[in-house]
Design a protein around this motif. Structure first.
Motif, PDB file in Angstrom:
ATOM      1  N   GLU A   1      38.112  -4.915  49.788  1.00 49.92           N
ATOM      2  CA  GLU A   1      37.302  -4.984  50.878  1.00 49.92           C
ATOM      3  C   GLU A   1      36.238  -3.800  51.053  1.00 49.92           C
ATOM      4  O   GLU A   1      36.880  -2.919  51.270  1.00 49.92           O
ATOM      5  CB  GLU A   1      38.104  -5.176  52.179  1.00 49.92           C
ATOM      6  N   PRO A   2      35.108  -3.964  50.598  1.00 54.99           N
ATOM      7  CA  PRO A   2      34.187  -2.863  50.545  1.00 54.99           C
ATOM      8  C   PRO A   2      33.917  -2.558  52.499  1.00 54.99           C
ATOM      9  O   PRO A   2      33.852  -3.312  53.236  1.00 54.99           O
ATOM     10  CB  PRO A   2      33.131  -3.378  50.160  1.00 54.99           C
ATOM     11  N   ASP A   3      33.445  -1.315  52.603  1.00 58.50           N
ATOM     12  CA  ASP A   3      33.143  -0.900  53.901  1.00 58.50           C
ATOM     13  C   ASP A   3      32.094   0.268  53.780  1.00 58.50           C
ATOM     14  O   ASP A   3      32.317   1.264  52.995  1.00 58.50           O
ATOM     15  CB  ASP A   3      34.385  -0.626  54.743  1.00 58.50           C
ATOM     16  N   GLY A   4      31.328   0.093  54.722  1.00 59.41           N
ATOM     17  CA  GLY A   4      30.493   1.503  54.876  1.00 59.41           C
ATOM     18  C   GLY A   4      28.943   1.449  54.057  1.00 59.41           C
ATOM     19  O   GLY A   4      28.227   2.292  54.234  1.00 59.41           O
ATOM     20  N   PHE A   5      28.752   0.463  53.206  1.00 58.25           N
ATOM     21  CA  PHE A   5      27.390   0.381  52.347  1.00 58.25           C
ATOM     22  C   PHE A   5      27.368  -1.176  52.513  1.00 58.25           C
ATOM     23  O   PHE A   5      28.207  -2.010  52.099  1.00 58.25           O
ATOM     24  CB  PHE A   5      27.561   1.096  51.082  1.00 58.25           C
TER      25      PHE A   5
ATOM     26  N   PRO B   1      32.413 -12.399  51.656  1.00 60.67           N
ATOM     27  CA  PRO B   1      33.345 -13.836  51.884  1.00 60.67           C
ATOM     28  C   PRO B   1      34.187 -13.605  52.858  1.00 60.67           C
ATOM     29  O   PRO B   1      34.931 -14.418  53.531  1.00 60.67           O
ATOM     30  CB  PRO B   1      33.658 -14.133  50.537  1.00 60.67           C
ATOM     31  N   GLY B   2      34.546 -12.217  53.422  1.00 58.80           N
ATOM     32  CA  GLY B   2      35.747 -11.930  54.154  1.00 58.80           C
ATOM     33  C   GLY B   2      36.791 -11.818  53.566  1.00 58.80           C
ATOM     34  O   GLY B   2      37.344 -12.412  52.841  1.00 58.80           O
ATOM     35  N   GLY B   3      37.530 -10.573  54.068  1.00 56.07           N
ATOM     36  CA  GLY B   3      38.910 -10.341  53.209  1.00 56.07           C
ATOM     37  C   GLY B   3      38.528  -9.734  51.816  1.00 56.07           C
ATOM     38  O   GLY B   3      37.483  -9.327  51.592  1.00 56.07           O
TER      39      GLY B   3
END
Length: 520
Positions: A331-335, A381-383
């Motif tokens: 799960e990517p986050d922050g970009f 896609p979520g997750g």
């Protein structure tokens, strides 16, 4: 039991027999063209599925494309499918990407390049000023000129010599040939268009598409910019899906596929290829063989001593780069990821000195991230989603150092974090150069054959024909070069060369001459 998929013509009696070794994209293109031409084609592949480097890995319940991820030069595949009586778009759903790639250098430094060049110019002007946007316009024009100069006489055709290339372009084209700047490095040539070091770094990255350093690769590689500007496409099912579609079509046209089958050597009789020996002792008789494997495997003797003399070896010092790839369910986050993303090193010169001179993974690498479930809007896609991270690395088959792999993971993570990207990993599969060396024997881990260093490098790649009659070559290590469309073109060239040689060897019809004799 060997998995076998039979095409309708696999058992035709009396047809000339062709064995294709390897179901990579070059072998698939050759098999499709030759089966369509009516020859009895058998494809031998040691893996369980087609694709070669175009492979998908199961990671955390997801399928992650772990090989090539960028699809360009759509016309190559449209022509292959059309010649086989099929439609590419009907078999492989395609979508043109509006964003070619998103590029980042650190916090707040981000630049998108678009399929619409006007949008790219506006983005570059906002990022680095109007002078750089003007440089981009001139750069695009030069890239297009280089591509137009080389497409017909070099990219589409059999491998020429430098003199042969000059002959193909003719007197009227010699000026164009000189203007492609074959004697200047890519890094040096880019200085005429871009003063901002970030833009120079961005477009210099095209050298890595063929496993080379921009400080040593020729300026002709600017043509990659034109290729991408003509269209980057997203394929349903990824590039591994394209391989399956080509294999299915070749089988429909009569080709037989034998998966899980390993070739051990070429049989030679009366000075020409006569068949293929398989693990287990079976011999497949063949009138012609197309080898879709790295040319180093042939020259290194993996297919027998007589076959090894068919081409010149690739010196270890001239091998292309390899890579460390990390296939993730995360799960990517922050970009805001889009499909294709590049996070640049802070120092290109140091990065390529590490790779090319010191033969080590860079201390601060450029990281490519393919977010395979994302579209131009960057909607995920979520997750956990399928991600592929790639760092260039020197080719090596020396014993692996687990500490070096751990350091690579750490530096990769730091480079992504510099732009705010964090990855919450659910599962990962890492492939290092030593793994590629095992997957593709005799390559030493190199992924692109011979590096494109110096103006003569492209002429040193083997062509389709070899010194062993009946043996032909295809794949990314031979002419016209690496990359999915180029490898497909190599297979098409191999098939055309085989058919041409086959036609020229047929006995001429007997004909009366004025002198009263006849010729055979």
């Amino acid at each position: 039991m060997v998995p076998e998929i039979n095409g309708e013509g696999a058992g035709r009696v009396g047809l000339e027999r062709v064995v294709v070794i390897g179901a990579g994209i070059g072998g698939l293109a050759a098999a499709l063209s030759l089966a369509q031409a009516g020859l009895a084609v058998t494809v031998v592949e040691r893996a369980a599925a087609p694709g070669g480097k175009m492979r998908a890995l199961p990671v955390g319940g997801l399928a992650v494309d772990a090989g090539p991820t960028v699809f360009t030069m759509r016309w190559v595949f449209e022509e292959l499918f059309r010649e086989a009586g099929a439609d590419l778009a009907a078999r492989v759903p395609l979508r043109r990407a509006a964003i070619l790639a998103r590029h980042a250098w650190g916090a707040g430094e981000r630049l998108d390049l678009f399929a619409d060049p006007a949008r790219s110019e506006a983005a570059i002007a906002a990022f680095a000023g109007p002078g750089e946007a003007d440089g981009f316009r001139r750069f695009r024009a030069r890239a297009a000129e280089i591509y137009r100069t080389l497409e017909g006489p070099f990219i589409r055709g059999t491998r020429p010599s430098p003199v042969g290339l000059a002959r193909r372009v003719g007197l009227s084209g010699l000026g164009d040939l000189w203007r492609i700047q074959p004697f200047e490095t890519l890094w040096g040539a880019l200085g005429a268009y871009f003063h901002d070091p970030r833009l120079r770094q961005l477009f210099a990255r095209y050298a890595t598409y063929c496993g080379s350093s921009p400080f040593r690769a020729p300026a002709t590689l600017m043509l990659v910019a034109h290729v991408e500007q003509e269209g980057v496409w997203t394929l349903a099912g990824g590039l591994s899906g394209l391989a399956r579609a080509m294999a299915d079509l070749a089988a429909e046209r009569g080709a037989t596929f034998r998966y899980g089958t390993e070739a051990t050597g070429l049989a030679v009789a009366h000075g020409r290829v006569a068949g293929l020996d398989l693990a287990g002792g079976e011999r497949l008789p063949a009138d012609h063989v197309v080898l879709n494997a790295d040319a180093a495997a042939l020259a290194g003797g993996l297919f027998g001593a007589p076959a090894a003399r068919a081409i010149d070896p690739v010196p270890a010092a001239e091998r292309s780069l390899s890579a460390v790839t990390v296939a993730l369910a995360a799960e990517p986050d922050g970009f805001p990821l889009v499909r294709h993303n590049v996070f640049f090193s802070a120092d290109s010169a140091r990065e390529f000195a590490d790779l090319d001179r010191h033969r080590r993974i860079p201390a601060d690498p450029t990281v490519y991230v393919c977010a395979q479930g994302r579209d131009d809007a960057g909607t995920g896609p979520g997750g956990p989603e399928p991600l592929l991270c790639l760092v260039n690395a020197p080719a090596t088959d020396a014993p692996a150092d687990p500490e070096e792999t751990a350091r690579c993971h750490a530096t990769l993570t730091r480079r992504l974090a510099a732009s705010g990207l964090t990855l919450r990993e659910a599962a990962r599969t890492t492939t290092i150069p030593q793994d590629f060396a095992r997957l593709f024997p005799a390559t030493g881990g190199a992924l692109y054959g011979r590096a494109s260093h110096g103006w003569m490098a492209s002429f040193r790649r083997p062509g389709a024909r070899t010194r062993l009659p009946g043996l032909y070559l295809a794949g990314g290590s031979v002419h016209p070069g690496p990359g999915v469309p180029m490898a497909a073109l190599s297979g098409r060239i191999a098939a055309a060369s085989l058919l041409q040689d086959r036609a020229s060897m047929r006995p001429s019809p007997r004909a009366a001459t004025p002198g009263g004799t006849s010729t055979g």
